[in-house]
Design a protein around this motif. Structure first.
Motif, mmCIF file in Angstrom:
data_model
loop_
_atom_site.group_PDB
_atom_site.id
_atom_site.type_symbol
_atom_site.label_atom_id
_atom_site.label_comp_id
_atom_site.label_asym_id
_atom_site.label_seq_id
_atom_site.Cartn_x
_atom_site.Cartn_y
_atom_site.Cartn_z
ATOM 1 N N GLY A 94 0.787 -1.287 -0.057
ATOM 2 C CA GLY A 94 0.058 -0.011 0.190
ATOM 3 C C GLY A 94 0.807 1.104 0.052
ATOM 4 N N ARG A 95 2.011 1.158 0.578
ATOM 5 C CA ARG A 95 2.925 2.253 0.704
ATOM 6 C C ARG A 95 3.341 2.632 -0.779
ATOM 7 N N LEU A 96 3.531 1.635 -1.659
ATOM 8 C CA LEU A 96 4.085 1.795 -2.857
ATOM 9 C C LEU A 96 3.336 2.999 -3.750
ATOM 10 N N GLY A 97 2.154 2.845 -3.261
ATOM 11 C CA GLY A 97 1.260 4.090 -4.097
ATOM 12 C C GLY A 97 1.650 5.393 -3.806
ATOM 13 N N ASP A 137 4.732 6.527 -4.007
ATOM 14 C CA ASP A 137 5.742 6.551 -4.791
ATOM 15 C C ASP A 137 5.757 7.820 -5.732
ATOM 16 N N ASP A 172 4.657 7.488 -9.188
ATOM 17 C CA ASP A 172 3.175 7.488 -9.536
ATOM 18 C C ASP A 172 2.464 8.623 -9.602
ATOM 19 N N GLY A 226 -1.475 7.572 -12.011
ATOM 20 C CA GLY A 226 -0.169 6.729 -11.747
ATOM 21 C C GLY A 226 -0.873 5.388 -11.869
ATOM 22 N N ARG A 242 0.592 2.470 -14.498
ATOM 23 C CA ARG A 242 1.073 1.127 -13.973
ATOM 24 C C ARG A 242 0.418 0.000 -14.571
ATOM 25 N N LEU A 247 11.164 -1.215 1.692
ATOM 26 C CA LEU A 247 10.185 -0.806 0.692
ATOM 27 C C LEU A 247 10.723 -1.032 -0.807
ATOM 28 N N ARG A 261 9.305 -3.047 -3.853
ATOM 29 C CA ARG A 261 8.976 -2.777 -5.172
ATOM 30 C C ARG A 261 9.827 -3.650 -5.982
ATOM 31 N N ASP A 288 -3.875 -4.211 -3.480
ATOM 32 C CA ASP A 288 -2.893 -3.656 -2.563
ATOM 33 C C ASP A 288 -2.145 -2.504 -2.665
ATOM 34 N N ILE A 289 -1.743 -1.963 -3.709
ATOM 35 C CA ILE A 289 -1.285 -0.714 -3.681
ATOM 36 C C ILE A 289 -2.287 0.321 -3.998
ATOM 37 N N ASP A 290 -3.439 -0.082 -4.801
ATOM 38 C CA ASP A 290 -4.537 0.751 -5.057
ATOM 39 C C ASP A 290 -5.617 0.768 -4.113
#
Lengths: 93, 213
Positions: A64-67, A69, A72, B32, B36, B148, B152, B170-172
């Motif tokens: 979730g923290r990669l969002g 970035d 992005d 973003g 992706r 992190l 990635r 999980d990212i969005d």
């Protein structure tokens, strides 16, 4: 003398190698009620599987923290061009 | 302050009226993530940028005719998928969603030897070598930069179909229904892909966070 709770004999404990395949279904609330109860009971007594569940949650949180970035984020020039295109089209209509 | 653009009942009329703030909200929120997703289908970042811009133009030009049979978000991502797939085919770089990805790991990423055998007299299928909790590693912070980075890299190494599901879920932070809708997957398939993807990210993090070999 050992006294066995009859429930212990009727309820088979969930094997750990099955739990590890069910973690995502469990977290999604996608398991049938009976299976979910078995998982809950198993998690209460199995630290190894509780660790796996915790690690799955950590993976989800970290992803979730990669969002956040920078890559992005939209390039300001592109953003400006898009918003201009939006406004222009509406003036024409 | 601003209007609640999370609600299509607010967002769609605002866009139809030419409310630039509503459009900016959408761009900031989805650009973003759209990019992706596009990168799973096309060869370069430049092509992905074009695909995303074409998608935004489709929204700008089509919003007046949007009939709200789905959410605007779902519609937007479907437009992107179609454009990205078309471009991917044209660029000869398409990777079919259902293609086998050469996985040889177990679904959950654990070595079968870590469990007791099926004929174990006491605890068949239970841990022989249980995992080591990450949070008990005092010298390693879970949210450290290198952690992190590892996440990635692990996500980038996933097969495209798994990466796509993990990115949206999980990212969005999408729901499984939204993901199934946009990617055209059954709930079961979606969860299998997600489970494998998370398993691989977990596996990539485990050594660095002190997991047992």
């Amino acid at each position: 003398m050992t006294v066995h709770d009859p429930a212990d004999l009727l309820e088979p404990d969930l094997p750990c190698n099955l739990f590890v395949e069910l973690v995502t279904d469990y977290l999604d609330g996608a398991l049938p009620v009976g299976q979910r109860a078995l998982v809950d009971a198993h998690l209460a007594i199995c630290t190894g599987c509780a660790t796996v569940l915790e690690q799955w949650r950590t993976v989800i949180a970290l992803a979730g923290r990669l969002g956040e970035d920078d890559i992005d984020r939209v390039d300001p020039v592109v953003r400006r061009a898009l918003v201009d295109a939006f406004s222009r089209l509406h003036r024409e209509m | 302050m601003g209007a609640n653009y999370d609600d299509d009942g607010v967002l769609v009329p605002a866009l139809c009226l030419g409310d630039a703030a509503a459009f900016e909200w959408m761009v900031d929120r989805y650009h973003g993530s759209l990019r992706r997703l596009a990168l799973n289908y096309v060869a370069t970042g430049a092509i992905a940028d074009e695909v995303v811009q074409e998608t935004w133009l489709a929204l700008i030009q089509g919003i007046d005719r949007f009939e709200r049979r789905s959410t605007l978000k779902t519609w937007l991502y479907r437009v992107l998928m179609n454009k990205a797939r078309t471009r991917g085919v044209r660029e000869q770089r398409t990777r079919p969603f259902s293609s086998l990805d050469g996985d040889d790991l177990t679904l959950s990423g654990f070595d079968p030897d870590r469990f007791r055998p099926a004929d174990d007299p006491e605890w068949p299928g239970h841990w022989a070598a249980p995992p080591t909790p990450w949070q008990e590693q005092p010298d390693r912070r879970l949210d450290a930069i290198d952690t992190l980075d590892r996440v990635r890299e692990a996500v980038a190494d996933l097969p495209p179909n798994q990466r796509q599901v993990l990115a949206l879920r999980d990212i969005d932070g999408w729901t499984s229904e939204e993901v199934c809708n946009v990617l055209g997957l059954s709930q079961t398939n979606q969860r299998v892909l997600l489970h494998r993807a998370r398993a691989k990210v977990r596996l990539a993090l485990d050594p660095a966070l002190g997991g047992a070999p």
